[in-house]
Design a protein around this motif. Structure first.
Motif, short mmCIF file in Angstrom:
data_model
loop_
_atom_site.label_atom_id
_atom_site.label_comp_id
_atom_site.label_asym_id
_atom_site.label_seq_id
_atom_site.Cartn_x
_atom_site.Cartn_y
_atom_site.Cartn_z
N GLY A 281 0.81 -1.21 0.00
CA GLY A 281 0.00 0.00 0.00
C GLY A 281 0.84 1.26 0.00
O GLY A 281 1.97 1.28 -0.50
N PRO A 282 0.31 2.32 0.60
CA PRO A 282 0.98 3.62 0.54
C PRO A 282 1.99 3.86 1.65
O PRO A 282 2.49 4.97 1.78
CB PRO A 282 -0.18 4.59 0.67
N SER A 283 2.30 2.87 2.47
CA SER A 283 3.23 3.06 3.57
C SER A 283 4.31 1.99 3.52
O SER A 283 4.12 0.91 2.95
CB SER A 283 2.49 3.00 4.91
N GLY A 284 5.45 2.29 4.13
CA GLY A 284 6.53 1.32 4.14
C GLY A 284 7.56 1.67 5.20
O GLY A 284 7.59 2.79 5.72
N MET A 285 8.40 0.70 5.51
CA MET A 285 9.50 0.91 6.46
C MET A 285 10.75 0.21 5.92
O MET A 285 10.65 -0.86 5.30
CB MET A 285 9.14 0.38 7.85
N ASN A 324 8.93 3.38 19.35
CA ASN A 324 8.76 1.96 19.60
C ASN A 324 9.89 1.21 18.87
O ASN A 324 10.20 1.52 17.72
CB ASN A 324 7.40 1.48 19.11
N ASN A 325 10.48 0.24 19.54
CA ASN A 325 11.61 -0.49 18.96
C ASN A 325 11.23 -1.28 17.72
O ASN A 325 12.11 -1.61 16.90
CB ASN A 325 12.22 -1.44 20.01
N ARG A 326 9.95 -1.60 17.56
CA ARG A 326 9.53 -2.36 16.39
C ARG A 326 9.49 -1.50 15.11
O ARG A 326 9.50 -2.03 14.00
CB ARG A 326 8.15 -2.96 16.63
N ILE A 327 9.38 -0.20 15.28
CA ILE A 327 9.33 0.70 14.13
C ILE A 327 10.73 0.83 13.54
O ILE A 327 11.69 1.12 14.26
CB ILE A 327 8.77 2.07 14.54
N LEU A 328 10.83 0.62 12.24
CA LEU A 328 12.14 0.61 11.57
C LEU A 328 12.68 2.04 11.39
O LEU A 328 11.93 3.01 11.46
CB LEU A 328 12.03 -0.10 10.23
N PRO A 329 14.00 2.18 11.13
CA PRO A 329 14.64 3.51 11.14
C PRO A 329 14.16 4.49 10.08
O PRO A 329 14.22 5.69 10.30
CB PRO A 329 16.12 3.17 10.92
N ILE A 330 13.68 4.02 8.94
CA ILE A 330 13.18 4.92 7.90
C ILE A 330 11.72 4.57 7.61
O ILE A 330 11.36 3.40 7.39
CB ILE A 330 14.01 4.82 6.61
N ILE A 331 10.88 5.60 7.63
CA ILE A 331 9.44 5.44 7.43
C ILE A 331 9.03 6.19 6.16
O ILE A 331 9.44 7.34 5.95
CB ILE A 331 8.65 5.96 8.64
#
Length: 478
Positions: A281-285, A324-331
């Motif tokens: 979709g329109p989001s990624g990490m 949050n640690n689960r969120i990756l460094p680039i959004i």
């Protein structure tokens, strides 16, 4: 004796208003939370929806509500259950993933990954049960898991290849919730999930006739839900809240726009990426390899006017999607109408969600009806984190720490806690005033009675005097 009577009167009068036990709602009111996945705030504008319209007249309608970012199914549903932003409850995506092995699981399989859901935040099912209530959940995201070793009183998880649009199944599920769970088992809280109109919106688009037909099916189901509540004698105790997780937006296709494909951006290479979540979709990490963070970021930042790129620590605070640690460094996320492709365009949905939660296409609808709600009231927009404290208040339970506040929704209620406190104070004042009045009346009556008695005694004395008007005196011997 007079003060004893007065004290009794005070107690009687001060308790003759609203009884104090009315102010504890625990066990008195039930709550049914319903989600129709992907029901956008304006879906009732181009479709005849008599049952949703009647529900608005009988209760409360919000112009729209704002979900948290990321606007996809599992994270936003867990916000409804916990009142927490996604960065705080930790269910950051529809997919469980492992950055070490690069393993990813799809939506359905992720429902069975207990550690994905049970990561420190309790959903309302468990909070209610720990305070003496009984809870159930049917098909709601997160239903399968246990939380700190506890599960709902009763739960039902959809089978793997479930037909989310089957109206017959919908009615069977409603009959189970109303006839068995609420009526026979006497549950206090139930969450109920329907997978439409999300699927239809994805396949045909939010402006399609197929979507409009699905909205009619939703409306029929709302009418069926309310009729079964009446039939099962729940109208005086059951409060029904209907909302959704997100909205839906059209995707530009057929050469209308130049699609966003990361592999075609100059200076960017997937060889610099250790793990990624794109093509959804329109989001990624992205998780760059060691030492490659700035290179990847600089290559993507500004590469496409419709692609928004942030380092995790630079994410706008309003999105609450960083800590949050689960969120990756680039959004990454794109503008409405665009999706993010990795190596090649592989997405073919006509409609999508996952965009910025400020976009109007991402806003869901909201309806509420029941004995605690006002009638024929339309309210302004509010964030969906505020639905959790509202439900806790209705159930009479203490909420766990959350990001919502009852102040955002208490105007929907017939009487709020503060109103009830004012009623108590008012009743006590009226009682004290009544006692004071009573004492004044008693005082006047006593004074009048004593005056009358004295006058009567004087008259009696005058009648007993001998002729001559002087009292006869006798002297006695010592």
């Amino acid at each position: 004796m007079l003060w004893t009577v007065s004290l009794c009167l005070l107690l009687a009068v001060s308790s003759s208003g609203v009884p104090l036990d009315r102010y504890s709602t625990k066990g008195q009111h039930k709550v049914l939370l319903i989600s129709f996945d992907g029901f956008r705030w304006d879906y009732d504008r181009d479709v005849d929806t008599p049952n949703l319209d009647r529900m608005a007249k009988d209760g409360v309608k919000a112009r729209y509500v704002t979900p948290p970012y990321l606007t996809i199914t599992s994270p936003t549903h867990f916000t409804l259950l916990t009142g927490r932003y996604i960065e705080n409850h930790g269910v950051i995506h529809n997919m469980w993933f492992n950055i070490t092995t690069s393993e990813k699981l799809p939506y359905y399989a992720t429902q069975f990954k207990n550690e994905w859901w049970d990561n420190g935040t309790l959903p309302i099912w468990i909070t209610a049960q720990r305070q003496g209530l009984r809870a159930g959940s049917l098909h709601f995201p997160g239903t399968q898991s246990t939380y700190q070793g506890e599960t709902q009183t009763v739960k039902d998880v959809e089978p793997r290849f479930y037909d989310y649009k089957n109206e017959t199944k919908w009615r069977e599920n409603v009959e189970k919730v109303m006839g068995t769970w609420f009526s026979e088992m006497d549950l206090d809280f139930v969450s109920l999930y329907f997978g439409e109109p999300d699927g239809t919106g994805h396949k045909y688009g939010p402006d399609s006739p197929e979507r409009r037909e699905m909205v009619k099916q939703v409306d029929r189901t709302v009418g069926f839900i309310r009729s079964l509540a009446e039939r099962n004698g729940l109208a005086d105790s059951l409060n029904i809240i209907i909302t959704a997780d997100h909205g839906m937006s059209n995707v530009y296709r057929n050469g209308l726009v130049k699609e966003i494909t990361l592999s075609r951006i100059p200076g960017f290479s997937f060889r610099d990426i250790a793990f990624h979540l794109v093509d959804f979709g329109p989001s990624g990490m992205l998780l760059p390899k060691e030492g490659m963070l700035d290179k990847v970021y600089n290559a993507l930042k500004g590469a496409n006017p419709h692609l928004h790129v942030f380092k995790k620590e630079e994410m706008p605070e309003r999105l609450h999607f960083a800590n949050n640690n689960r969120i990756l460094p680039i959004i990454l996320f794109s503008d409405p109408g665009y999706v993010i492709n990795g190596f090649l365009p592989v997405q073919f949905n006509t409609g999508e969600h996952g965009f910025d939660n400020e976009e109007m296409d991402m806003k869901p609808f909201f309806r509420a009806v029941g004995p605690v709600f006002q009638k024929n009231l339309e309210v302004g927009p509010f964030e969906t984190v505020n639905i959790y404290p509202l439900m806790c208040h209705i159930l009479g339970i203490k909420p766990d720490p959350n990001d919502g506040h009852l102040d955002a929704t208490k105007h929907m209620l017939i009487s709020t806690t503060e109103d009830l406190r004012q009623d108590i104070k008012s009743n006590i004042f009226v009682g004290l005033a009544a006692v004071a009045g009573f004492l004044v009346v008693v005082f006047i009556a006593l004074v009048s009675f004593n005056a009358f008695k004295k006058e009567t005694n004087d008259r009696s004395s005058e009648k007993s005097l001998p002729p001559g008007g002087k009292e006869e005196t006798h002297q006695t011997a010592l």
